[in-house]
Design a protein around this motif. Structure first.
Motif, PDB file in Angstrom:
ATOM      1  N   ASP A   9       2.911  -2.700  29.988  1.00  0.00           N
ATOM      2  CA  ASP A   9       3.773  -3.684  29.319  1.00  0.00           C
ATOM      3  C   ASP A   9       4.231  -3.213  27.943  1.00  0.00           C
ATOM      4  O   ASP A   9       5.219  -3.731  27.419  1.00  0.00           O
ATOM      5  N   SER A  10       3.518  -2.269  27.339  1.00  0.00           N
ATOM      6  CA  SER A  10       3.885  -1.775  26.012  1.00  0.00           C
ATOM      7  C   SER A  10       4.826  -0.585  26.067  1.00  0.00           C
ATOM      8  O   SER A  10       5.051   0.082  25.052  1.00  0.00           O
ATOM      9  N   ALA A  11       5.397  -0.306  27.238  1.00  0.00           N
ATOM     10  CA  ALA A  11       6.247   0.883  27.370  1.00  0.00           C
ATOM     11  C   ALA A  11       7.513   0.766  26.540  1.00  0.00           C
ATOM     12  O   ALA A  11       7.993   1.752  25.971  1.00  0.00           O
ATOM     13  N   LEU A  12       8.099  -0.427  26.451  1.00  0.00           N
ATOM     14  CA  LEU A  12       9.339  -0.598  25.704  1.00  0.00           C
ATOM     15  C   LEU A  12       9.141  -0.501  24.193  1.00  0.00           C
ATOM     16  O   LEU A  12      10.122  -0.378  23.448  1.00  0.00           O
ATOM     17  N   GLU A  13       7.893  -0.598  23.737  1.00  0.00           N
ATOM     18  CA  GLU A  13       7.669  -0.504  22.304  1.00  0.00           C
ATOM     19  C   GLU A  13       7.983   0.889  21.769  1.00  0.00           C
ATOM     20  O   GLU A  13       8.355   1.047  20.601  1.00  0.00           O
ATOM     21  N   MET A  14       7.857   1.912  22.611  1.00  0.00           N
ATOM     22  CA  MET A  14       8.131   3.275  22.143  1.00  0.00           C
ATOM     23  C   MET A  14       9.615   3.480  21.836  1.00  0.00           C
ATOM     24  O   MET A  14       9.970   3.915  20.725  1.00  0.00           O
ATOM     25  N   PRO A  15      10.562   3.174  22.751  1.00  0.00           N
ATOM     26  CA  PRO A  15      11.975   3.331  22.359  1.00  0.00           C
ATOM     27  C   PRO A  15      12.425   2.342  21.289  1.00  0.00           C
ATOM     28  O   PRO A  15      13.303   2.672  20.472  1.00  0.00           O
ATOM     29  N   ILE A  16      11.840   1.132  21.271  1.00  0.00           N
ATOM     30  CA  ILE A  16      12.213   0.171  20.232  1.00  0.00           C
ATOM     31  C   ILE A  16      11.825   0.700  18.854  1.00  0.00           C
ATOM     32  O   ILE A  16      12.610   0.643  17.891  1.00  0.00           O
ATOM     33  N   SER A  17      10.614   1.218  18.739  1.00  0.00           N
ATOM     34  CA  SER A  17      10.173   1.771  17.450  1.00  0.00           C
ATOM     35  C   SER A  17      11.030   2.965  17.050  1.00  0.00           C
ATOM     36  O   SER A  17      11.377   3.142  15.877  1.00  0.00           O
ATOM     37  N   ALA A  18      11.385   3.786  18.042  1.00  0.00           N
ATOM     38  CA  ALA A  18      12.215   4.950  17.731  1.00  0.00           C
ATOM     39  C   ALA A  18      13.597   4.543  17.230  1.00  0.00           C
ATOM     40  O   ALA A  18      14.127   5.111  16.262  1.00  0.00           O
ATOM     41  N   MET A  19      14.203   3.540  17.855  1.00  0.00           N
ATOM     42  CA  MET A  19      15.531   3.096  17.419  1.00  0.00           C
ATOM     43  C   MET A  19      15.485   2.444  16.045  1.00  0.00           C
ATOM     44  O   MET A  19      16.426   2.584  15.245  1.00  0.00           O
ATOM     45  N   LEU A  20      14.408   1.723  15.750  1.00  0.00           N
ATOM     46  CA  LEU A  20      14.295   1.125  14.421  1.00  0.00           C
ATOM     47  C   LEU A  20      14.218   2.183  13.336  1.00  0.00           C
ATOM     48  O   LEU A  20      14.805   2.035  12.253  1.00  0.00           O
ATOM     49  N   ILE A  21      13.526   3.256  13.624  1.00  0.00           N
ATOM     50  CA  ILE A  21      13.424   4.326  12.634  1.00  0.00           C
ATOM     51  C   ILE A  21      14.744   5.068  12.516  1.00  0.00           C
ATOM     52  O   ILE A  21      15.196   5.429  11.411  1.00  0.00           O
ATOM     53  N   LEU A  22      15.421   5.300  13.648  1.00  0.00           N
ATOM     54  CA  LEU A  22      16.708   5.985  13.599  1.00  0.00           C
ATOM     55  C   LEU A  22      17.745   5.171  12.832  1.00  0.00           C
ATOM     56  O   LEU A  22      18.617   5.720  12.157  1.00  0.00           O
TER      57      LEU A  22
ATOM     58  N   ILE B 294       0.839  -1.209   0.000  1.00  0.00           N
ATOM     59  CA  ILE B 294       0.000   0.000   0.000  1.00  0.00           C
ATOM     60  C   ILE B 294       0.867   1.249   0.000  1.00  0.00           C
ATOM     61  O   ILE B 294       0.555   2.257  -0.656  1.00  0.00           O
ATOM     62  N   THR B 295       1.973   1.205   0.730  1.00  0.00           N
ATOM     63  CA  THR B 295       2.875   2.363   0.762  1.00  0.00           C
ATOM     64  C   THR B 295       3.477   2.635  -0.622  1.00  0.00           C
ATOM     65  O   THR B 295       3.627   3.800  -1.037  1.00  0.00           O
ATOM     66  N   ARG B 296       3.831   1.597  -1.345  1.00  0.00           N
ATOM     67  CA  ARG B 296       4.378   1.778  -2.689  1.00  0.00           C
ATOM     68  C   ARG B 296       3.362   2.395  -3.632  1.00  0.00           C
ATOM     69  O   ARG B 296       3.714   3.188  -4.530  1.00  0.00           O
ATOM     70  N   GLU B 297       2.079   2.073  -3.457  1.00  0.00           N
ATOM     71  CA  GLU B 297       1.046   2.634  -4.331  1.00  0.00           C
ATOM     72  C   GLU B 297       0.666   4.054  -3.959  1.00  0.00           C
ATOM     73  O   GLU B 297       0.260   4.845  -4.811  1.00  0.00           O
ATOM     74  N   VAL B 298       0.800   4.388  -2.685  1.00  0.00           N
ATOM     75  CA  VAL B 298       0.346   5.700  -2.222  1.00  0.00           C
ATOM     76  C   VAL B 298       1.446   6.743  -2.333  1.00  0.00           C
ATOM     77  O   VAL B 298       1.219   7.882  -2.771  1.00  0.00           O
ATOM     78  N   VAL B 299       2.670   6.385  -1.949  1.00  0.00           N
ATOM     79  CA  VAL B 299       3.765   7.350  -1.847  1.00  0.00           C
ATOM     80  C   VAL B 299       4.562   7.343  -3.145  1.00  0.00           C
ATOM     81  O   VAL B 299       4.904   6.281  -3.688  1.00  0.00           O
ATOM     82  N   ASP B 300       4.876   8.526  -3.632  1.00  0.00           N
ATOM     83  CA  ASP B 300       5.748   8.695  -4.800  1.00  0.00           C
ATOM     84  C   ASP B 300       7.181   8.924  -4.330  1.00  0.00           C
ATOM     85  O   ASP B 300       7.435   9.746  -3.458  1.00  0.00           O
ATOM     86  N   GLY B 301       8.104   8.217  -4.924  1.00  0.00           N
ATOM     87  CA  GLY B 301       9.495   8.380  -4.550  1.00  0.00           C
ATOM     88  C   GLY B 301       9.991   7.215  -3.721  1.00  0.00           C
ATOM     89  O   GLY B 301       9.316   6.181  -3.581  1.00  0.00           O
ATOM     90  N   PRO B 302      11.183   7.360  -3.162  1.00  0.00           N
ATOM     91  CA  PRO B 302      11.761   6.249  -2.380  1.00  0.00           C
ATOM     92  C   PRO B 302      10.996   6.043  -1.076  1.00  0.00           C
ATOM     93  O   PRO B 302      10.555   6.994  -0.439  1.00  0.00           O
ATOM     94  N   ILE B 303      10.883   4.800  -0.686  1.00  0.00           N
ATOM     95  CA  ILE B 303      10.208   4.438   0.566  1.00  0.00           C
ATOM     96  C   ILE B 303      11.107   3.481   1.343  1.00  0.00           C
ATOM     97  O   ILE B 303      12.098   2.954   0.817  1.00  0.00           O
ATOM     98  N   ASP B 304      10.770   3.273   2.590  1.00  0.00           N
ATOM     99  CA  ASP B 304      11.508   2.351   3.443  1.00  0.00           C
ATOM    100  C   ASP B 304      10.538   1.321   4.013  1.00  0.00           C
ATOM    101  O   ASP B 304       9.397   1.196   3.551  1.00  0.00           O
ATOM    102  N   LEU B 305      10.979   0.592   5.024  1.00  0.00           N
ATOM    103  CA  LEU B 305      10.163  -0.458   5.632  1.00  0.00           C
ATOM    104  C   LEU B 305       9.452   0.017   6.900  1.00  0.00           C
ATOM    105  O   LEU B 305       9.116  -0.787   7.767  1.00  0.00           O
ATOM    106  N   THR B 306       9.211   1.319   7.001  1.00  0.00           N
ATOM    107  CA  THR B 306       8.523   1.834   8.193  1.00  0.00           C
ATOM    108  C   THR B 306       7.109   1.269   8.311  1.00  0.00           C
ATOM    109  O   THR B 306       6.667   0.862   9.388  1.00  0.00           O
ATOM    110  N   ALA B 307       6.377   1.235   7.216  1.00  0.00           N
ATOM    111  CA  ALA B 307       5.005   0.720   7.250  1.00  0.00           C
ATOM    112  C   ALA B 307       4.977  -0.754   7.623  1.00  0.00           C
ATOM    113  O   ALA B 307       4.137  -1.196   8.427  1.00  0.00           O
ATOM    114  N   ALA B 308       5.913  -1.527   7.041  1.00  0.00           N
ATOM    115  CA  ALA B 308       5.939  -2.964   7.350  1.00  0.00           C
ATOM    116  C   ALA B 308       6.291  -3.216   8.814  1.00  0.00           C
ATOM    117  O   ALA B 308       5.676  -4.056   9.491  1.00  0.00           O
ATOM    118  N   LEU B 309       7.289  -2.474   9.338  1.00  0.00           N
ATOM    119  CA  LEU B 309       7.663  -2.639  10.742  1.00  0.00           C
ATOM    120  C   LEU B 309       6.524  -2.231  11.673  1.00  0.00           C
ATOM    121  O   LEU B 309       6.217  -2.918  12.661  1.00  0.00           O
TER     122      LEU B 309
END
Length: 471
Positions: free
Chosen positions: A124-137, A46-61
């Motif tokens: 219990d979902s508190a660690l998901e915030m820094p994990i998601s941030a590090m994956l994007i960084l 869906i990201t490839r169809e919606v966004v024009d230009g280069p994309i990454d795996l942010t949507a999949a992650l």
């Protein structure tokens, strides 16, 4: 045990014991893997169809992280995970746009993400915030920030909507089977104790072992309760639950009854352990007086009571499972039969105790076993269970069960009207008692007539005779 069994136990400690159980254990696992894979691929496509230009795996992650929360079968936990992932990704995007990727920017993002997770009370979902941030960084700065924001929103949307389109299966059978297993385990312990008492005299060490085993049965009740809670969580916002009856209340009431009976069982074993004669050292046999022995007739009668108590608990648990499936007629008849047999065995034990010499130091007479049996009989009362079942069926009118249906099919408007009628009946004052209210299920109790104030007022009063005093 062979070498292959040792290796299999090390690799898969909870592996099934038969080939028939293997599909039931593997199908949910592979189904969850397929859903996670489909969510990642769908979000990327869906990201490839919606966004024009280069994309990454942010949507999949993002879709994979959110799908893990949705597969956990709790709406609250899933929403918290969505908030955590979205906040972490947004925080990482802001840090990348302002500072770039540095060691101090990574430390700043992780610390801010943890503080924000504490403020939002993500649990219990508190660690998901820094994990998601590090994956994007870690993906670098080649992709525009606007593209990552759009990809994040696409991943969150796919991760939330896919479980609604392909909902997980509702574990009706596993929850009902867990409740039935509780009764079967209690019955196995009681039958083992009855067999030992029928073979010969019992010792304090053996009774202590029974008491320890009864204490471990509390974990089985907790396990069954977890299955019922999981059933309740999976039914929330699940399209497969439409038109199906909610069996969690009837299973919970049955678990509460079995838990109360387990307390009575533990009290019986504790009384036996406290009052059974302790072993005597041979060197003290000539010094101390000989301890009283257990009466053989009373021990045999108690063995019969324990055996029938176990059969009654097993049939009650089977009846609870049958109620959840919708075919409780035969199970109710079996439970009624076992309940009356237990009550008769309790009466025989009481009569045997009454004929004993009151001066004889019998441990059965002092152990408090009869009150524990009376408490169990009160918890397993047939009429009380029927009332609980009828109230539950009235709340689930028109819905389907595993092997039947509760009443005719109804629409939401009919169910709302029925709920208002039940509420109106509960607000009405209770009718006065009648002769039928004092009848037991065996019809042996004599009815007590109802006496009203009008009957007392209409009854003629006896006249007093005046005595003539002689002068």
């Amino acid at each position: 045990m062979s070498y292959l069994d040792v290796v299999a136990d090390a690799l898969w400690p909870t592996r099934p014991t038969s080939w028939r159980e293997l599909p039931a254990r593997l199908i949910p696992v592979f189904g969850n893997i397929a859903k996670l894979t489909a969510a990642s691929v769908a979000a990327y496509a869906i990201t490839r169809e919606v966004v024009d230009g280069p994309i990454d795996l942010t949507a999949a992650l993002t879709a994979m992280l959110v799908m893990q929360a949705s597969a956990a079968r709790t709406v609250k936990k899933g929403l918290l995970r969505v908030v955590a992932v979205g906040s972490g990704v947004s925080l990482a995007l802001g840090a990348t746009y302002l500072f770039g990727m540095h060691w101090w920017s990574l430390a700043l993002v992780v610390s801010c993400a943890l503080v924000l997770a504490k403020i939002l009370r993500l649990g219990d979902s508190a660690l998901e915030m820094p994990i998601s941030a590090m994956l994007i960084l870690g993906q670098g700065t080649d992709v525009a920030a606007e593209t990552r924001v759009v990809a994040t929103l696409i991943g969150v949307t796919v991760g939330v909507l896919l479980p609604l389109v392909l909902p997980p299966s509702i574990p009706y059978r596993s929850a009902a089977s867990a409740v039935r297993k509780v009764g079967a385990d209690q019955r196995a312990l009681l039958v083992k104790a009855a067999d030992a008492m029928e073979q010969g005299p019992i010792t304090r060490a053996r009774v202590a072992d029974w008491s320890d085993r009864a204490r471990t049965l509390t974990g089985n009740i907790a396990n069954a309760h977890d299955h019922v809670v999981k059933l309740t969580d999976v039914r929330k916002y699940n399209s497969r639950a439409m038109g199906r009856a909610d069996i969690a209340p009837i299973l919970t009431s049955g678990l509460h009854t079995l838990e109360s009976c387990l307390l009575s069982l533990r009290w019986i074993f504790m009384a036996m352990e406290r009052e059974v004669p302790a072993p005597m050292h041979p060197s003290l046999s000539n010094v101390t007086s000989r301890q009283p022995t257990v009466d053989d007739h009373a021990q045999a009668a108690l063995a019969v009571v324990l055996r029938r108590f176990g059969e009654c608990l097993q049939s009650f648990a089977a009846m609870v499972e049958a109620e959840a499936n919708g075919n409780e007629e035969k199970a109710h008849e079996a439970f009624t039969k076992n309940y009356r047999r237990l009550r008769d065995a309790r009466s025989d034990l009481s009569l045997l105790m009454d004929f004993q010499d009151p001066d004889s130091p019998q441990w059965l007479l002092r152990g408090g076993i009869l009150p524990a049996l009376d408490q169990a009989l009160q918890q397993l009362d047939i009429d009380s269970r029927v009332r609980v079942r009828e109230r539950w069926k009235a709340s689930q009118l028109g819905r389907r069960l595993e092997k039947g249906q509760i009443g005719p099919r109804t629409n939401p408007l009919d169910r709302a009207r029925h709920a208002r009628m039940l509420a109106r009946q509960l607000r009405r004052p209770a009718p006065p008692p009648t002769e039928e209210d004092f009848l037991d299920d065996d019809r042996d109790t004599q009815p007590i007539p109802v006496v009203t104030p009008e009957m007392l007022a209409a009854e003629p009063r006896p006249r007093r005779r005046l005595r003539k005093h002689r002068r």
